[in-house]
Write an enzyme that holds these catalytic residues in place. Structure first.
Site, PDB file in Angstrom:
ATOM      1  N   SER A 216       0.812  -1.217   0.000  1.00 58.40           N
ATOM      2  CA  SER A 216       0.000   0.000   0.000  1.00 58.40           C
ATOM      3  C   SER A 216       0.845   1.267   0.000  1.00 58.40           C
ATOM      4  O   SER A 216       2.003   1.258   0.444  1.00 58.40           O
ATOM      5  CB  SER A 216      -0.880  -0.033   1.259  1.00 58.40           C
ATOM      6  OG  SER A 216      -1.437   1.225   1.537  1.00 58.40           O
TER       7      SER A 216
ATOM      8  N   TYR B 106      -1.549   0.291  10.090  1.00 58.99           N
ATOM      9  CA  TYR B 106      -1.707  -0.462   8.839  1.00 58.99           C
ATOM     10  C   TYR B 106      -0.454  -0.328   7.980  1.00 58.99           C
ATOM     11  O   TYR B 106       0.094  -1.321   7.479  1.00 58.99           O
ATOM     12  CB  TYR B 106      -2.934   0.058   8.101  1.00 58.99           C
ATOM     13  CG  TYR B 106      -3.137  -0.484   6.710  1.00 58.99           C
ATOM     14  CD1 TYR B 106      -3.604  -1.777   6.504  1.00 58.99           C
ATOM     15  CD2 TYR B 106      -2.905   0.312   5.585  1.00 58.99           C
ATOM     16  CE1 TYR B 106      -3.822  -2.273   5.226  1.00 58.99           C
ATOM     17  CE2 TYR B 106      -3.125  -0.173   4.302  1.00 58.99           C
ATOM     18  CZ  TYR B 106      -3.581  -1.468   4.127  1.00 58.99           C
ATOM     19  OH  TYR B 106      -3.792  -1.941   2.859  1.00 58.99           O
TER      20      TYR B 106
ATOM     21  N   LYS C 132       2.178  -3.318   6.909  1.00 58.29           N
ATOM     22  CA  LYS C 132       2.496  -3.604   5.513  1.00 58.29           C
ATOM     23  C   LYS C 132       4.006  -3.483   5.260  1.00 58.29           C
ATOM     24  O   LYS C 132       4.594  -4.293   4.543  1.00 58.29           O
ATOM     25  CB  LYS C 132       1.724  -2.662   4.585  1.00 58.29           C
ATOM     26  CG  LYS C 132       0.240  -2.983   4.451  1.00 58.29           C
ATOM     27  CD  LYS C 132       0.014  -4.235   3.628  1.00 58.29           C
ATOM     28  CE  LYS C 132      -1.442  -4.463   3.288  1.00 58.29           C
ATOM     29  NZ  LYS C 132      -1.657  -5.704   2.508  1.00 58.29           N
TER      30      LYS C 132
END
Length: 332
Positions: A125, A149, A153
């Site tokens: 991402s 998040y 990642k």
């Protein structure tokens, strides 16, 4: 050849399964290999296309026994799409860590134990970047995530690169732009508004936008996202060079420009269905992401993206609402 898709009940997982069934094969190691079985793994039972090549598996991806059930010596390609999305991972820290990081490590460990180095495509991402980022993000711009998040990642990316270096897997990391316009309902992503701002007004529903009109986002349509995920699976490791990570092409657009595009397609009545409701947490997460990337390397490798947001909306009209274009869309 056997293929595994984690997050197989999700939107991209379902689309990818359909695309692979249509293609019937993948080019791996320079050879076109027939797909004999596609395993869709998710914590909720996937619908799955009605096809004898599809096997539905329900289970928690963070549990080793589940992974050992779905990964064997015949598993040639793994598409690791399963994730707890950005806003949800921020709200539920332990869940985000468990699915976005712990499960990825467990998956890599099962691959290592199997000993045949399957090809592994991991969708990452824009959220791995953040802080004081340059005007245009380069392939080697330092990672500095500003959300749990993004951190999860980034850790998974590093882990996959090391397992690839050691020869345990043949990994490749695709950093996806925000995928828009997704059909269905809003999801747990901080960027969910990037689909809702078009989808809801066209469906005569209210769209709540939690960020300012000046907020910039980096976007890619679902159609081209799936094409790029397949390209990622077929690329030779040697072509990737010294890194296993690729920043995918996309379109840089402000939220105001998205509203203007909606107006061009559907007029002022559609725009009137947008409600502005600032959310500091969402604004902070989204504004920490880069909005412009140098994607020369990705394009050399065969990845592509739309050139305008208008083209992205047109793709949604074609693929989801089955409204054919009046003119050619800007995909190249």
């Amino acid at each position: 050849m056997k293929v595994l898709i984690t997050g197989g009940a999700g939107f991209l997982g379902q689309r990818l399964a359909g695309e692979l069934l249509a293609r019937e094969s993948l080019k791996i190691g320079g050879v076109q290999q027939r797909i004999d079985e596609i395993v869709l793994l998710d914590v909720t039972r996937a619908e799955g296309p009605d096809d004898p090549r599809v096997r539905i598996e329900e289970g928690d991806i963070a549990e080793r026994a589940v992974l050992e059930r779905v990964i064997d010596g015949e598993t040639a390609v793994i598409f690791h799409l399963a994730a707890i999305l950005s806003a949800e991972a921020e709200a539920a820290f332990e869940l985000g860590m468990r699915i976005n990081f712990d499960a990825t490590r467990e998956l890599l460990e099962v691959c290592r134990a199997r000993g045949h180095a399957p090809r592994l495509v991991f969708t990452s991402s824009v959220a791995v970047y953040g802080g004081d980022i340059p005007e245009e993000v380069q392939d080697d711009t330092a990672l500095n995530p500003q959300s749990s998040y993004g951190t999860q990642k980034a850790m998974a990316e590093l882990l996959l690169s090391d397992y690839s270096r050691r020869g345990f897997v043949d990994g490749r990391v695709l950093r996806l732009p925000t995928v828009s316009v997704r059909p269905g309902k809003p999801n747990g992503a901080a960027s969910s508004f990037a689909s809702g701002i078009i989808r809801e007004p066209l469906n005569r529903e209210i769209s709540v936008v939690p960020v300012s009109g000046a907020t910039r986002v980096w976007l890619l349509s679902p159609r081209i996202a799936i094409e790029n995920i397949v390209v990622g699976a077929e690329i030779d490791a040697a072509a990737l060079g010294h890194t296993r990570v690729v920043n995918l092409p996309g379109v840089c657009v402000t939220v105001d420009e998205m509203v203007e595009t909606l107006s061009q397609f559907a007029g002022p009545k559609a725009v009137a269905r947008i409600e502005w409701a600032p959310d500091e947490t969402i604004e902070r997460i989204v504004s920490s992401w880069p909005s412009s990337w140098n994607v020369r390397h990705a394009k050399k490798l065969g990845f592509s993206g739309e050139t305008t947001f208008r083209a992205i909306v047109q793709t949604y009209l074609e693929d989801e609402l089955h409204i054919l274009p009046k003119r050619d869309h800007g995909h190249h």
